[in-house]
Design an enzyme around this catalytic site. Structure first.
Site, PDB file in Angstrom:
ATOM      1  N   PHE A 159       0.784  -1.243  -0.002  1.00 14.21           N
ATOM      2  CA  PHE A 159       0.084   0.086   0.073  1.00 14.21           C
ATOM      3  C   PHE A 159       0.792   1.310   0.227  1.00 14.21           C
ATOM      4  O   PHE A 159       0.468   2.417  -0.331  1.00 14.21           O
ATOM      5  CB  PHE A 159      -0.840   0.008   1.237  1.00 14.21           C
ATOM      6  CG  PHE A 159      -0.165   0.609   2.514  1.00 14.21           C
ATOM      7  CD1 PHE A 159      -0.138   1.747   2.861  1.00 14.21           C
ATOM      8  CD2 PHE A 159       0.463  -0.382   3.499  1.00 14.21           C
ATOM      9  CE1 PHE A 159       0.449   2.235   3.855  1.00 14.21           C
ATOM     10  CE2 PHE A 159       0.995  -0.034   4.259  1.00 14.21           C
ATOM     11  CZ  PHE A 159       1.034   1.462   4.891  1.00 14.21           C
ATOM     12  N   LYS A 183      -1.319  -7.070  -9.068  1.00 16.46           N
ATOM     13  CA  LYS A 183      -2.055  -7.405  -7.950  1.00 16.46           C
ATOM     14  C   LYS A 183      -1.639  -6.231  -7.037  1.00 16.46           C
ATOM     15  O   LYS A 183      -0.771  -6.486  -5.971  1.00 16.46           O
ATOM     16  CB  LYS A 183      -1.994  -8.730  -7.442  1.00 16.46           C
ATOM     17  CG  LYS A 183      -3.337  -9.418  -6.916  1.00 16.46           C
ATOM     18  CD  LYS A 183      -3.595  -8.324  -5.591  1.00 16.46           C
ATOM     19  CE  LYS A 183      -2.969  -8.376  -4.361  1.00 16.46           C
ATOM     20  NZ  LYS A 183      -3.341  -7.430  -3.539  1.00 16.46           N
ATOM     21  N   GLU A 186      -5.107  -3.909  -1.842  1.00 18.93           N
ATOM     22  CA  GLU A 186      -6.337  -3.598  -2.009  1.00 18.93           C
ATOM     23  C   GLU A 186      -6.940  -2.444  -1.106  1.00 18.93           C
ATOM     24  O   GLU A 186      -7.959  -1.874  -1.175  1.00 18.93           O
ATOM     25  CB  GLU A 186      -7.344  -4.731  -1.535  1.00 18.93           C
ATOM     26  CG  GLU A 186      -7.190  -5.343   0.095  1.00 18.93           C
ATOM     27  CD  GLU A 186      -5.674  -5.938   0.165  1.00 18.93           C
ATOM     28  OE1 GLU A 186      -4.676  -5.844  -0.453  1.00 18.93           O
ATOM     29  OE2 GLU A 186      -5.653  -7.101   1.026  1.00 18.93           O
ATOM     30  N   ARG A 187      -5.630  -1.682  -0.297  1.00 13.20           N
ATOM     31  CA  ARG A 187      -6.204  -0.410   0.505  1.00 13.20           C
ATOM     32  C   ARG A 187      -6.153   0.681  -0.374  1.00 13.20           C
ATOM     33  O   ARG A 187      -6.760   1.622  -0.107  1.00 13.20           O
ATOM     34  CB  ARG A 187      -5.261  -0.694   1.553  1.00 13.20           C
ATOM     35  CG  ARG A 187      -5.657  -1.674   2.637  1.00 13.20           C
ATOM     36  CD  ARG A 187      -4.597  -1.719   3.699  1.00 13.20           C
ATOM     37  NE  ARG A 187      -3.834  -2.937   3.898  1.00 13.20           N
ATOM     38  CZ  ARG A 187      -2.631  -2.973   4.566  1.00 13.20           C
ATOM     39  NH1 ARG A 187      -2.511  -1.919   5.416  1.00 13.20           N
ATOM     40  NH2 ARG A 187      -2.137  -3.934   4.395  1.00 13.20           N
ATOM     41  N   SER A 236       5.246  -7.013   3.475  1.00 20.34           N
ATOM     42  CA  SER A 236       5.711  -7.150   4.692  1.00 20.34           C
ATOM     43  C   SER A 236       6.425  -8.642   4.760  1.00 20.34           C
ATOM     44  O   SER A 236       6.185  -9.483   3.990  1.00 20.34           O
ATOM     45  CB  SER A 236       4.424  -7.407   5.997  1.00 20.34           C
ATOM     46  OG  SER A 236       3.771  -8.400   5.444  1.00 20.34           O
ATOM     47  N   CYS A 291       9.473   1.901   3.430  1.00 22.79           N
ATOM     48  CA  CYS A 291      10.194   1.057   3.770  1.00 22.79           C
ATOM     49  C   CYS A 291      11.608   1.318   4.059  1.00 22.79           C
ATOM     50  O   CYS A 291      12.446   0.588   4.556  1.00 22.79           O
ATOM     51  CB  CYS A 291      10.232  -0.118   2.561  1.00 22.79           C
ATOM     52  SG  CYS A 291      10.754   0.834   0.963  1.00 22.79           S
TER      53      CYS A 291
HETATM   54  P1  NAD Z   1       1.450  -6.549   3.172  1.00 21.10           P
HETATM   55  O1  NAD Z   1       2.430  -7.609   3.358  1.00 21.10           O
HETATM   56  O2  NAD Z   1       0.343  -6.329   4.103  1.00 21.10           O
HETATM   57  O3  NAD Z   1       0.915  -6.723   1.812  1.00 21.10           O
HETATM   58  C1  NAD Z   1       1.436  -6.651   0.494  1.00 21.10           C
HETATM   59  C2  NAD Z   1       0.747  -7.270  -0.608  1.00 21.10           C
HETATM   60  O4  NAD Z   1       0.525  -8.619  -0.173  1.00 21.10           O
HETATM   61  C3  NAD Z   1      -0.849  -6.763  -0.929  1.00 21.10           C
HETATM   62  O5  NAD Z   1      -0.959  -6.710  -2.204  1.00 21.10           O
HETATM   63  C4  NAD Z   1      -1.649  -7.639  -0.011  1.00 21.10           C
HETATM   64  O6  NAD Z   1      -2.880  -7.758  -0.796  1.00 21.10           O
HETATM   65  C5  NAD Z   1      -0.923  -9.129  -0.070  1.00 21.10           C
HETATM   66  N1  NAD Z   1      -1.066  -9.843   1.269  1.00 21.10           N
HETATM   67  C6  NAD Z   1      -1.633  -9.353   2.164  1.00 21.10           C
HETATM   68  N2  NAD Z   1      -1.665 -10.346   3.181  1.00 21.10           N
HETATM   69  C7  NAD Z   1      -1.549 -11.426   2.491  1.00 21.10           C
HETATM   70  C8  NAD Z   1      -1.504 -12.976   2.632  1.00 21.10           C
HETATM   71  N3  NAD Z   1      -2.128 -13.261   3.951  1.00 21.10           N
HETATM   72  N4  NAD Z   1      -1.438 -13.635   1.831  1.00 21.10           N
HETATM   73  C9  NAD Z   1      -1.204 -13.444   0.584  1.00 21.10           C
HETATM   74  N5  NAD Z   1      -1.206 -11.986   0.200  1.00 21.10           N
HETATM   75  C10 NAD Z   1      -1.244 -11.119   0.989  1.00 21.10           C
HETATM   76  O7  NAD Z   1       2.413  -5.094   3.292  1.00 21.10           O
HETATM   77  P2  NAD Z   1       1.623  -3.657   3.190  1.00 21.10           P
HETATM   78  O8  NAD Z   1       0.955  -3.425   4.675  1.00 21.10           O
HETATM   79  O9  NAD Z   1       0.889  -3.569   2.257  1.00 21.10           O
HETATM   80  O10 NAD Z   1       2.871  -2.747   2.818  1.00 21.10           O
HETATM   81  C11 NAD Z   1       3.666  -2.456   4.273  1.00 21.10           C
HETATM   82  C12 NAD Z   1       4.951  -3.702   4.307  1.00 21.10           C
HETATM   83  O11 NAD Z   1       5.543  -3.547   2.972  1.00 21.10           O
HETATM   84  C13 NAD Z   1       5.777  -2.851   5.287  1.00 21.10           C
HETATM   85  O12 NAD Z   1       6.523  -4.237   5.932  1.00 21.10           O
HETATM   86  C14 NAD Z   1       7.131  -2.315   4.449  1.00 21.10           C
HETATM   87  O13 NAD Z   1       8.288  -2.323   4.908  1.00 21.10           O
HETATM   88  C15 NAD Z   1       7.225  -3.262   3.346  1.00 21.10           C
HETATM   89  N6  NAD Z   1       7.676  -2.537   2.492  1.00 21.10           N
HETATM   90  C16 NAD Z   1       8.999  -3.203   1.816  1.00 21.10           C
HETATM   91  C17 NAD Z   1       9.614  -2.483   0.722  1.00 21.10           C
HETATM   92  C18 NAD Z   1      11.178  -3.036   0.523  1.00 21.10           C
HETATM   93  O14 NAD Z   1      11.427  -2.513  -0.323  1.00 21.10           O
HETATM   94  N7  NAD Z   1      11.426  -3.819   1.181  1.00 21.10           N
HETATM   95  C19 NAD Z   1       8.896  -1.184   0.178  1.00 21.10           C
HETATM   96  C20 NAD Z   1       7.611  -1.054   0.484  1.00 21.10           C
HETATM   97  C21 NAD Z   1       7.294  -1.676   1.477  1.00 21.10           C
END
Ligand code: NAD
Length: 504
Positions: A159, A183, A186-187, A236, A291
C-alpha cells in the site's frame, strides 16, 4: 481542541479490475477503500476469485505471444510515450495516491517522480536487452547469448507506494517482452488502474498489463498458477516469506522484498543539526510508512542528549493534517488498524523501560481521520517491542551505543537489513561503516539511500528473499531468461561423426 475536517458526502466509487483492456466489475467479494484523512469510505474494490486470476493469466499468456514479436524500437516508443503521459499528468496521479493513501500531495509527486525514473531507464530497453557474442570459440564455431522474456509475470505490491512500486516492476517486465498480472494493495488500488490506463494510452496492446485486484485468495491463485512463471513481491516480511516459499515450490522464479527496521548511526563528530534534520525528514516523512524510513537513531558515545534535544525541538514544526492541504508535511496513517497498532507501541514503551520524550498521541490532530503526531522514544534497547518489531508509523526510537563497534553490532544483529545510514564528518569512519555493515542499501550522511534508477534496489536478510533486486539492471535480469546458442556452419566435405565429448 481538535479540529474536525468537513467530511463531504462521498459516493463510493466502484474500482474494477482491468483485464485484457476491459474494465471487469466485481462479481463477488469487494473490499472497502477509505480516505485516511477523513476516515470515510470512498471506494469499493473488486476482489478477484481464483477463477478470475486463472482467466486473466490465460489472457495475458495469449497477449504475450504477440508482444514478444513486437520490435524493440516499437516497445521503446511506448516507453517514451508513457513517460510523457505520466510526467504531464503527474499531479492527477499524485492526487489519486493521496486520496487513498493519505500522504501529502508533494510527497505523492515525489513517489511518481521516482517511479518515472524507472520508466526513463526502460526507454533504453534496446541497450538493456543486448545479448553477447563470442566468435571462434572453436574452429568455425561461434556462441551467442540472447535474453528472452519469461512469459507471464505477476507483480504483487504494497500500500505504501501505490504508483512507484508498480512502476518499478511492471515497466521493466513489459519492456523485456513479458505480460503482467499486477495485483496492487487492496487498500489503495486506484493508482494501479490509472497506470494501466496510461500504458494503454501509450499504445501498449490489450492484455499485456492486467490489473487484478484482490487479497490472499487472488495472491495464492497467482502463486499456484502454472502459466505465471515469475513473481515480484514487495510487502511485509511474513507475507514475503510465504510468497517466496510457495512460488519457489511451484517452480517460479521469485523476488520477495520484505519489511524493514532502518538504523541511522550518529557519530560523535557528526554535524548534529544536519543529523537532527535528517532524522525528522526520514523518520516522519510519509508518516513513517516508507520501507526506507529511519526508525532507529543510534546515538554513539556522548552524543545522545544533545541530539535528542535537537530532534525534539524540531518536532513541533512538523505540520500534521490532510495531505491535500497546502503546507501540511505529514498525513494520516493508512487505516484505523494501523493507527491502533502504532498507538499501542507508544503506550507500551514506558512499561518496557524506554522513555517517551515526545508523545504523538498528545498532538492536536484532525478528528475522523487516522492521524497521530510524531513520537520520539529514548533509551530503547533490543528486546523491547518498540525495537524488535517493524512499527511502520511516525515513531523514532533512540538506542544509545557506547561505541562505533557496538552500534555496528546492533545493526548487524537485526533481522531486517533494508537500508541504513551513518552520519559522520570522518571519511575513514564512513568507509569502514560501508565495509562492515550487513545491509543492502547504505547512506553516508544520506538518511534515505534509495538508489537512483540506474542501480537496483534491495535489502538483505529478512528484507529480501531471492537474489535479484528491483528495477534497474537487475530487473532486466530477473524478467528475462538467457539462452545460449552454439553455431557451426560446416562445409559439406568429409564425415562429421565424432562420439567424443565436444572440446575446443
Ligand atoms: P502486506 O504484506 O500486508 O501486503 C503486501 C501485498 O501482499 C498486498 O498486495 C496484499 O494484498 C498482499 N497480502 C497481504 N496479506 C496477504 C496474505 N496473507 N497472503 C497473500 N497475500 C497477502 O504489506 P503492506 O502493509 O501493504 O505494506 C507495508 C509493508 O511493506 C511493510 O512491511 C514495509 O516495510 C514493506 N515494504 C517493503 C519495501 C522494500 O523495499 N523492502 C518497500 C515497500 C514496502
Amino acid at each position: 481542541m481538535s479540529t474536525t475536517i468537513d467530511t463531504p458526502a462521498t459516493t463510493r466509487i466502484a474500482i474494477p479490475h482491468v483485464i485484457g483492456g476491459a474494465r471487469i466489475e466485481a462479481d463477488g467479494r469487494t473490499g472497502a477503500v477509505f480516505n485516511p484523512a477523513t476516515g470515510a469510505q470512498t471506494g469499493e474494490v473488486a476482489l478477484a476469485s481464483a477463477a478470475l486470476v486463472h482467466d486473466a493469466a490465460r489472457i495475458a499468456q495469449d497477449a504475450q505471444r504477440a508482444w514478444r514479436e513486437v520490435g524493440l524500437g516499437k516497445r521503446q516508443q511506448i516507453m517514451f510515450r508513457l513517460r510523457e503521459i505520466i510526467s504531464s499528468r503527474a499531479e492527477e496521479l499524485a492526487r489519486i495516491i493521496t486520496a487513498e493513501h493519505g500522504k501529502t500531495v508533494p510527497d505523492a509527486l515525489g513517489e511518481v517522480t521516482r517511479g518515472l525514473e524507472n520508466v526513463e531507464f526502460c526507454t533504453s530497453l534496446m541497450h538493456h536487452l543486448k545479448g553477447e557474442y563470442s566468435e571462434q570459440v572453436a574452429a568455425g564455431v561461434d556462441v551467442h547469448q540472447v535474453r528472452q522474456p519469461v512469459g507471464v509475470v505477476a507483480c504483487i505490491t504494497p500500500f505504501n507506494f501505490p504508483a512507484m512500486v508498480p512502476l518499478w516492476m511492471v515497466t521493466t517486465a513489459i519492456a523485456a517482452g513479458n505480460a503482467v498480472i499486477l495485483k496492487p494493495s487492496e487498500r489503495d488500488p486506484s493508482a494501479a488502474n490509472w497506470i494501466a490506463g496510461a500504458f494503454a494510452e501509450a499504445g501498449l496492446p490489450a492484455g499485456i498489463l492486467n490489473v487484478v485486484h484482490g487479497d490472499k485468495e487472488a495472491v495464492d491463485a497467482i502463486l499456484d498458477d502454472p502459466v505465471i512463471r515469475a513473481v515480484s513481491f514487495v510487502g511485509s516480511t511474513p507475507i514475503a516469506r510465504h510468497i517466496y516459499a510457495r512460488a519457489a515450490e511451484n517452480g517460479k522464479r521469485v523476488q520477495a522484498l520484505g519489511g524493514a527496521k532502518n538504523h541511522m548511526i550518529v557519530m560523535p563528530d557528526a554535524d548534529l543539526d544536519a543529523a537532527a534534520d535528517a532524522a525528522i525528514s526520514a523518520g516522519y516523512g510519509s508518516a513513517g510508512e516508507r520501507c526506507m524510513a529511519v526508525s532507529v537513531v543510534v546515538a554513539v558515545g556522548e552524543v545522545a542528549d544533545e541530539l535528542i534535544a535537537k530532534i525534539a525541538e524540531r518536532m513541533p514544526r512538523v505540520t500534521v493534517g490532510d495531505g491535500t492541504a497546502p503546507g501540511v508535511e505529514m498525513g494520516p496513517l493508512i487505516t484505523r488498524e494501523a493507527l491502533d497498532r502504532v498507538t499501542g507501541f507508544i503506550a507500551g514503551a514506558d512499561a518496557e523501560g524506554a522513555r517517551v520524550v515526545v508523545d504523538g498521541r498528545e498532538l492536536d490532530v484532525p478528528t475522523g481521520g487516522f492521524f497521530i503526531g510524531p513520537s520520539l522514544v529514548d533509551h530503547v534497547t533490543p528486546g523491547m517491542r518498540v525495537y524488535d518489531e517493524e512499527i511502520f508509523g511516525p515513531v523514532l526510537s533512540v538506542v544509545r551505543a557506547p561505541s562505533y563497534d557496538e552500534a555496528v553490532a546492533l545493526i548487524n544483529g537485526n533481522r531486517y537489513a533494508n537500508g541504513t545510514a551513518v552520519f559522520t564528518r570522518d571519511g575513514k569512519t564512513a568507509r569502514q561503516f560501508e565495509f562492515d555493515i550487513e545491509v543492502g542499501m547504505v547512506g553516508v550522511n544520506v538518511p534515505i539511500p534509495v538508489p537512483i534508477g540506474a542501480f537496483s534496489f534491495g535489502g538483505w536478510k529478512d528484507s529480501l528473499f531471492g537474489d535479484t533486486h528491483m528495477y534497474g539492471p537487475e530487473a532486466f535480469t530477473f524478467y528475462t531468461r538467457r539462452k545460449v546458442v552454439t553455431t557451426r556452419w560446416p562445409d559439406a566435405s568429409g564425415s562429421q561423426i565424432s562420439l567424443g565429448f565436444p572440446t575446443h
